[in-house]
Design a protein around this motif. Structure first.
Motif, PDB file in Angstrom:
ATOM      1  N   TYR A  19     -28.266  20.464  47.158  1.00  0.00           N
ATOM      2  CA  TYR A  19     -27.900  20.304  48.563  1.00  0.00           C
ATOM      3  C   TYR A  19     -26.634  21.108  48.873  1.00  0.00           C
ATOM      4  N   ALA A  20     -26.559  21.624  50.090  1.00  0.00           N
ATOM      5  CA  ALA A  20     -25.360  22.336  50.531  1.00  0.00           C
ATOM      6  C   ALA A  20     -24.324  21.316  50.990  1.00  0.00           C
ATOM      7  N   ASP A  21     -23.786  20.586  50.007  1.00  0.00           N
ATOM      8  CA  ASP A  21     -22.659  19.673  50.215  1.00  0.00           C
ATOM      9  C   ASP A  21     -21.421  20.451  49.786  1.00  0.00           C
ATOM     10  N   LEU A  22     -20.607  20.876  50.751  1.00  0.00           N
ATOM     11  CA  LEU A  22     -19.554  21.839  50.478  1.00  0.00           C
ATOM     12  C   LEU A  22     -18.257  21.452  51.167  1.00  0.00           C
ATOM     13  N   VAL A  23     -17.143  21.855  50.551  1.00  0.00           N
ATOM     14  CA  VAL A  23     -15.820  21.694  51.155  1.00  0.00           C
ATOM     15  C   VAL A  23     -15.143  23.063  51.160  1.00  0.00           C
ATOM     16  N   VAL A  24     -14.667  23.474  52.320  1.00  0.00           N
ATOM     17  CA  VAL A  24     -13.922  24.721  52.449  1.00  0.00           C
ATOM     18  C   VAL A  24     -12.440  24.382  52.421  1.00  0.00           C
ATOM     19  N   LEU A  25     -11.710  25.033  51.518  1.00  0.00           N
ATOM     20  CA  LEU A  25     -10.285  24.758  51.343  1.00  0.00           C
ATOM     21  C   LEU A  25      -9.456  25.951  51.787  1.00  0.00           C
ATOM     22  N   ALA A  29     -21.913  40.181  51.803  1.00  0.00           N
ATOM     23  CA  ALA A  29     -23.153  39.479  52.120  1.00  0.00           C
ATOM     24  C   ALA A  29     -24.183  40.454  52.679  1.00  0.00           C
ATOM     25  N   PRO A  30     -25.482  40.241  52.397  1.00  0.00           N
ATOM     26  CA  PRO A  30     -26.513  41.167  52.878  1.00  0.00           C
ATOM     27  C   PRO A  30     -26.779  41.055  54.372  1.00  0.00           C
ATOM     28  N   ARG A  31     -26.273  40.009  55.003  1.00  0.00           N
ATOM     29  CA  ARG A  31     -26.466  39.853  56.440  1.00  0.00           C
ATOM     30  C   ARG A  31     -25.270  39.129  57.026  1.00  0.00           C
ATOM     31  N   ASP A  32     -25.140  39.205  58.336  1.00  0.00           N
ATOM     32  CA  ASP A  32     -24.026  38.542  59.001  1.00  0.00           C
ATOM     33  C   ASP A  32     -24.123  37.030  58.813  1.00  0.00           C
ATOM     34  N   GLY A  33     -22.967  36.414  58.745  1.00  0.00           N
ATOM     35  CA  GLY A  33     -22.941  34.965  58.590  1.00  0.00           C
ATOM     36  C   GLY A  33     -21.615  34.410  59.050  1.00  0.00           C
ATOM     37  N   HIS A  34     -21.338  33.218  58.642  1.00  0.00           N
ATOM     38  CA  HIS A  34     -20.066  32.572  58.972  1.00  0.00           C
ATOM     39  C   HIS A  34     -19.003  33.108  58.010  1.00  0.00           C
ATOM     40  N   ASP A  35     -18.097  33.917  58.514  1.00  0.00           N
ATOM     41  CA  ASP A  35     -17.050  34.545  57.702  1.00  0.00           C
ATOM     42  C   ASP A  35     -15.948  33.525  57.423  1.00  0.00           C
ATOM     43  N   PRO A  68     -19.994  26.049  38.626  1.00  0.00           N
ATOM     44  CA  PRO A  68     -19.716  25.465  37.306  1.00  0.00           C
ATOM     45  C   PRO A  68     -19.276  26.479  36.251  1.00  0.00           C
ATOM     46  N   ASP A  69     -19.608  27.766  36.464  1.00  0.00           N
ATOM     47  CA  ASP A  69     -19.255  28.752  35.433  1.00  0.00           C
ATOM     48  C   ASP A  69     -18.140  29.711  35.849  1.00  0.00           C
ATOM     49  N   GLY A  70     -17.490  29.465  36.977  1.00  0.00           N
ATOM     50  CA  GLY A  70     -16.368  30.325  37.328  1.00  0.00           C
ATOM     51  C   GLY A  70     -16.113  30.378  38.826  1.00  0.00           C
ATOM     52  N   VAL A  71     -15.163  31.226  39.203  1.00  0.00           N
ATOM     53  CA  VAL A  71     -14.801  31.432  40.606  1.00  0.00           C
ATOM     54  C   VAL A  71     -15.237  32.847  40.986  1.00  0.00           C
ATOM     55  N   HIS A  72     -16.040  32.967  42.038  1.00  0.00           N
ATOM     56  CA  HIS A  72     -16.630  34.249  42.398  1.00  0.00           C
ATOM     57  C   HIS A  72     -16.346  34.567  43.867  1.00  0.00           C
ATOM     58  N   ASP A  73     -15.961  35.778  44.149  1.00  0.00           N
ATOM     59  CA  ASP A  73     -15.813  36.241  45.524  1.00  0.00           C
ATOM     60  C   ASP A  73     -17.162  36.722  46.011  1.00  0.00           C
ATOM     61  N   GLY A  74     -17.653  36.107  47.082  1.00  0.00           N
ATOM     62  CA  GLY A  74     -18.978  36.513  47.524  1.00  0.00           C
ATOM     63  C   GLY A  74     -19.496  35.693  48.678  1.00  0.00           C
ATOM     64  N   TRP A  75     -20.756  35.299  48.592  1.00  0.00           N
ATOM     65  CA  TRP A  75     -21.455  34.671  49.711  1.00  0.00           C
ATOM     66  C   TRP A  75     -22.527  33.725  49.179  1.00  0.00           C
ATOM     67  N   LEU A  76     -23.011  32.880  50.070  1.00  0.00           N
ATOM     68  CA  LEU A  76     -24.152  32.029  49.731  1.00  0.00           C
ATOM     69  C   LEU A  76     -24.985  31.789  50.974  1.00  0.00           C
ATOM     70  N   SER A 131     -20.077  33.850  54.281  1.00  0.00           N
ATOM     71  CA  SER A 131     -19.644  35.099  53.666  1.00  0.00           C
ATOM     72  C   SER A 131     -18.139  35.133  53.476  1.00  0.00           C
ATOM     73  N   ASP A 132     -17.683  36.137  52.704  1.00  0.00           N
ATOM     74  CA  ASP A 132     -16.267  36.328  52.383  1.00  0.00           C
ATOM     75  C   ASP A 132     -15.661  35.008  51.909  1.00  0.00           C
ATOM     76  N   ALA A 133     -16.267  34.456  50.885  1.00  0.00           N
ATOM     77  CA  ALA A 133     -15.848  33.157  50.348  1.00  0.00           C
ATOM     78  C   ALA A 133     -15.436  33.293  48.887  1.00  0.00           C
ATOM     79  N   ARG A 134     -14.536  32.451  48.487  1.00  0.00           N
ATOM     80  CA  ARG A 134     -14.156  32.322  47.080  1.00  0.00           C
ATOM     81  C   ARG A 134     -14.889  31.089  46.570  1.00  0.00           C
ATOM     82  N   ILE A 135     -15.985  31.299  45.871  1.00  0.00           N
ATOM     83  CA  ILE A 135     -16.922  30.227  45.556  1.00  0.00           C
ATOM     84  C   ILE A 135     -16.675  29.689  44.144  1.00  0.00           C
TER      85      ILE A 135
END
Length: 377
Positions: A352-358, A36-42, A13-21, A6-10
């Motif tokens: 796949y959830a192959d992700l990099v947090v910057l 985010a609809p539920r608690d998660g990793h902020d 392919p179609d843009g940059v969105h403030d939100g969650w996954l 949650s609280d991510a700048r995602i």
């Protein structure tokens, strides 16, 4: 296993969105905006981009794939994973047939363990005049039978072959590679514009580190660079380390090919992540000074000390590309080259959830592979 970021700048392919996954069983199941609809990793507003896909790397952390040592290769893969390369192809350099076959077999084991995404033969079918950091005495004419034997040694994990199209029988080997579902990449070549087009017609679809180890652009003899940039069937590799290619020429290539046909690569060798000093690259000896790798004899540039996170950062900061375009060039386009874009390379539901947090400086704060944290932010 499920998780919510949650609280991510995602960056999608179609843009940059403030939100969650959300992630379930290693795959992205939902991407939402706002709270985010539920608690998660902020993530505290940090940027999330798809895991990097490096289709051209020779080593790092002091180790080298051409050595053919499984423990060393695993350490190299782990090093690059920590820098955000969730998908990595191991590149070999020109060597004797037996040496290449043994290394391919070892690396195939790591592919089967999920540590690597494939094997790349850079050589031995390249031009002596453009051999760069390859041992010239080991170069040889393209040979379909030998290539088949190397492919057999790789047990279905050979992903790419770099070849000079002007060499005798090169077009036959390119056709063989294409028929086997192996990417034929044109590079280390003195081909003319016309000979390059012949290679593309035979089935080549990638330009190995565009500009480097190729004749320069000419207004009367355009050479391979023009042919590779102009043909919509070709994806061009670029090394963005501030050494191999001037930013103006990077912009020229990116403008011509677009993000859909540009793949950032590292071409990293053993010194990536290490200090200056002397390192091996296959049978060659490389001296690294101020982070620049050159052959101990002759001084030719010999790979790089680059990592994909730095290439991504430079593409945004130095070249002026958007986060969306940089993510496409560092992840989705190279994933497509490998035929893996249906599984990885973008933040898309079902992948796949192959992700990099910057972090705010575009430095790596976290890395996730298939839904599991490799480096927790």
């Amino acid at each position: 296993m499920s998780a919510t970021l949650s609280d991510a700048r995602i960056v999608t392919p179609d843009g940059v969105h403030d939100g969650w996954l959300t992630i379930e069983d290693g795959r992205i199941t939902h991407i939402g905006r706002g709270q985010a609809p539920r608690d998660g990793h902020d993530l505290g507003g940090r940027t999330v981009v798809p895991g990097f896909v490096d289709i051209h790397s020779h080593g790092g952390a002091g180790g080298s794939f051409p050595d053919g040592d499984p423990e060393t290769a695993a350490e190299v893969a782990a090093f690059h994973l920590g820098r955000g390369s969730t998908t990595l192809v191991a590149s070999l350099v020109t060597a004797a047939p037996g040496t290449l076959a043994r290394a391919a077999s070892v690396l195939a084991d790591l592919c089967e363990q999920g540590l690597l995404a494939g094997v790349h033969f850079e050589g031995p079918y390249i031009a002596r005049s453009r051999c760069g950091a390859h041992e010239p005495t080991l170069l040889r004419a393209p040979d379909v039978a030998e290539f088949r034997a190397l492919v057999k040694a790789g047990r279905g994990h050979v992903r790419m072959l770099t070849i000079a199209p002007e060499l005798p029988d090169a077009l036959d080997v390119i056709r063989e590679a294409a028929a086997e579902g192996i990417v034929a990449a044109l590079g280390h070549s003195d081909a003319t514009y016309e000979q390059t087009l012949d290679g593309i017609e035979a089935g080549a679809t990638v330009a190995t580190h565009l500009y480097n180890a190729l004749p320069p652009l000419g207004h009367r003899a355009p050479g391979p660079v023009a042919a590779l940039l102009q043909d919509e069937r070709v994806t061009v590799e670029l090394i963005n380390d501030g050494v191999h290619v001037h930013p103006a020429m990077l912009r020229l290539a990116m403008d011509a090919a677009g993000a859909d046909r540009t793949a950032l690569i590292t071409d990293a060798m053993a010194a990536a992540g290490m200090g200056d000093g002397r390192y091996p690259l296959g049978p060659m000896t490389v001296d690294v000074k101020d982070g620049v790798a050159r052959l101990a004899e002759g001084g030719a540039i010999a790979g790089s000390t680059l990592t994909m996170d730095a290439a991504f950062r430079r593409t945004v900061r130095e070249v002026g590309r958007s986060l969306v375009d940089a993510a496409r060039m560092a992840s989705l386009t190279p994933a497509r080259v490998l035929g893996l874009d249906g599984e990885t390379g973008s933040i898309t539901v079902g992948r796949y959830a192959d992700l990099v947090v910057l972090d705010e400086d575009l430095g790596v704060a976290g890395v996730m592979k298939r839904g599991a944290w490799v480096r927790r932010p």
